[in-house]
Scaffold this active site. Structure first.
Site, PDB file in Angstrom:
ATOM      1  N   HIS A 244       0.833  -1.209   0.000  1.00  0.00           N
ATOM      2  CA  HIS A 244       0.000   0.000   0.000  1.00  0.00           C
ATOM      3  C   HIS A 244       0.867   1.258   0.000  1.00  0.00           C
ATOM      4  O   HIS A 244       0.557   2.235  -0.688  1.00  0.00           O
ATOM      5  CB  HIS A 244      -0.924  -0.001   1.223  1.00  0.00           C
ATOM      6  CG  HIS A 244      -2.099  -0.915   1.095  1.00  0.00           C
ATOM      7  ND1 HIS A 244      -1.986  -2.284   1.117  1.00  0.00           N
ATOM      8  CD2 HIS A 244      -3.436  -0.652   0.942  1.00  0.00           C
ATOM      9  CE1 HIS A 244      -3.184  -2.833   0.986  1.00  0.00           C
ATOM     10  NE2 HIS A 244      -4.085  -1.869   0.878  1.00  0.00           N
TER      11      HIS A 244
ATOM     12  N   HIS B 289       0.957  -2.983   9.472  1.00  0.00           N
ATOM     13  CA  HIS B 289       2.363  -3.184   9.121  1.00  0.00           C
ATOM     14  C   HIS B 289       3.243  -2.652  10.235  1.00  0.00           C
ATOM     15  O   HIS B 289       2.856  -1.725  10.966  1.00  0.00           O
ATOM     16  CB  HIS B 289       2.717  -2.450   7.821  1.00  0.00           C
ATOM     17  CG  HIS B 289       2.301  -3.173   6.581  1.00  0.00           C
ATOM     18  ND1 HIS B 289       3.023  -4.212   6.043  1.00  0.00           N
ATOM     19  CD2 HIS B 289       1.235  -2.991   5.762  1.00  0.00           C
ATOM     20  CE1 HIS B 289       2.415  -4.640   4.940  1.00  0.00           C
ATOM     21  NE2 HIS B 289       1.329  -3.920   4.752  1.00  0.00           N
TER      22      HIS B 289
ATOM     23  N   ASP C 207       8.364  -1.844   7.776  1.00  0.00           N
ATOM     24  CA  ASP C 207       7.744  -2.207   6.489  1.00  0.00           C
ATOM     25  C   ASP C 207       7.430  -0.956   5.673  1.00  0.00           C
ATOM     26  O   ASP C 207       7.695  -0.897   4.464  1.00  0.00           O
ATOM     27  CB  ASP C 207       6.447  -2.987   6.716  1.00  0.00           C
ATOM     28  CG  ASP C 207       6.654  -4.229   7.547  1.00  0.00           C
ATOM     29  OD1 ASP C 207       7.805  -4.674   7.665  1.00  0.00           O
ATOM     30  OD2 ASP C 207       5.662  -4.741   8.082  1.00  0.00           O
TER      31      ASP C 207
END
Length: 406
Positions: free
Chosen positions: A279, A322, A326
């Site tokens: 994302h 996350h 990340d």
């Protein structure tokens, strides 16, 4: 000899053949009438001498100009004329004044736009390359979806491997709606980018670049997910190891993830795909492409794009989907790869310096940007007639040659 080479040669010969009167007219047109007499009547500066003037010549006797602003502005116009005549690699012949180097590398908009930007002379859409880049990213997304199925089968047990310590997640409370909000921001940026592509004159080049960059990043993400399985970042995710059975069941689940674009908004729920955040890659890539391929004067759009990128990243972390590492690695890799790609594409001298090494380490870049020799200008148009014409030309060039009749 190409038309561009002929036109440059013609321009160069024209300026070099300027008389003192031509130089006087040039000075008056550029806003320096006070120096016309000194240059032309006193020191007999013609076109050839004008092109050879340096900052030292302007400051020291016999010219000895005393106004620093006039010196810098006049040198700017002389350098612009020199580049027009001799090419973008030409600089102040002295090559010793750091101030002249700053003139070409400074951050002022009028310098960057009028002097240092060298637009590409070859802007053919090459739709067939864009199609290949789409096939590349299409395939990589399928591979990524399949890897996400594999890593779901290897998710560590939350009881045995609790969430790792994380500065952000340990200090920011869980916000249930944050991840959906981040995806909505991504869809908003995507709508803006699609609108830009629709009206951009060189849309196929832009699509080709985005497809190749996204494909490379998600291929790298697949490798990172596969080689190391991180523990679930938050217990609210309720992620457990899940076995999908035979290869056909795995492929079916991979197709579900791929068709849903890996988004929770479309009903897709995955576990184990943490390193690194897909994302964040999408949000950052959309932001960089929007700001790169729209005019600088649209600073409100650029500001909103950056704010959307940062808020989207924050919401991903606030959703505890996350780890911070990340998101950080995803943002860093996406921004660096985008900048490296465009630095090479916009500077032909860098592309030519190490051809062999570039082809080995960046084979896709070498293929997709083989004919690019400068910056792609931000030009916009009503696209429908041009798109039809480009597709017809592309199909026409792809038709096999008819055998010659005897």
């Amino acid at each position: 000899m190409t038309m561009t080479t002929r036109s440059k040669k013609k321009t160069g010969e024209s300026v070099k053949s300027w008389s003192c009167e031509n130089v006087k007219e040039w000075l008056i047109n550029k806003g320096f009438p006070q120096y016309a007499k000194t240059f032309c009547d006193t020191h007999k500066i013609d076109g050839q001498v004008l092109l050879s003037l340096t900052e030292r010549d302007l400051k020291q006797p016999p010219l000895q100009l005393s106004v620093l602003g006039d010196i810098k502005k006049l040198l700017f116009h002389i350098n612009a004329l020199r580049i027009e005549v001799l090419g973008p690699e030409s600089q102040d012949p002295s090559n010793s004044d750091s101030s002249n180097e700053e003139l070409f590398t400074g951050t002022q908009d009028f310098i960057t736009q009028k002097v240092s930007i060298h637009h590409s002379h070859y802007l053919d859409s090459e739709i067939w390359k864009t199609v290949l880049s789409f096939i590349y990213v299409f395939t990589v997304f399928l591979v990524t979806a399949f890897i996400m199925v594999i890593v779901h089968e290897r998710v560590p047990d939350v009881e045995k491997y609790p969430p790792l310590p994380d500065i952000f997640l340990d200090n920011v409370p869980f916000i249930p709606w944050a991840f959906h909000a981040a995806e909505m921001i991504g869809m908003g940026l995507g709508a803006v980018w699609i609108t830009i592509l629709f009206f951009h004159k060189h849309r196929f080049i832009l699509m080709r670049r985005m497809f190749s960059l996204l494909g490379t990043l998600f291929l790298l993400r697949s490798v990172c997910m596969l080689i190391t399985s991180l523990s679930v970042p938050s217990k609210h995710l309720a992620c457990e190891k899940k076995t999908y059975g035979d290869i056909w069941a795995k492929l079916g689940r991979a197709f579900e993830i791929w068709s849903g674009l890996g988004m929770t908004s479309t009903g897709v729920r995955t576990c184990g795909d943490y390193m690194f955040s897909g994302h964040t890659v999408i949000l950052t890539m959309l932001n960089f492409f929007i700001t790169e391929y729209t005019p600088r004067k649209l600073y409100y759009l650029h500001t909103c794009s950056w704010m959307a990128n940062m808020f989207g990243v924050f919401l991903i972390l606030a959703a505890h989907e996350h780890y911070s590492i990340d998101v950080f690695i995803a943002f860093y890799l996406t921004s660096r790869l985008f900048l490296y790609y465009h630095t090479l594409a916009n500077n032909r001298s860098l592309m030519e310096r190490d051809k062999g090494r570039r082809r080995f380490w960046f084979p896709l870049f070498s293929f997709f940007e083989s004919k690019c020799d400068g910056v792609v200008p931000n030009e916009f148009e009503w696209p429908v007639p041009r798109m039809i014409e480009e597709i017809k030309n592309s199909l026409g060039s792809a038709q096999p040659l008819k055998p010659k009749t005897k």
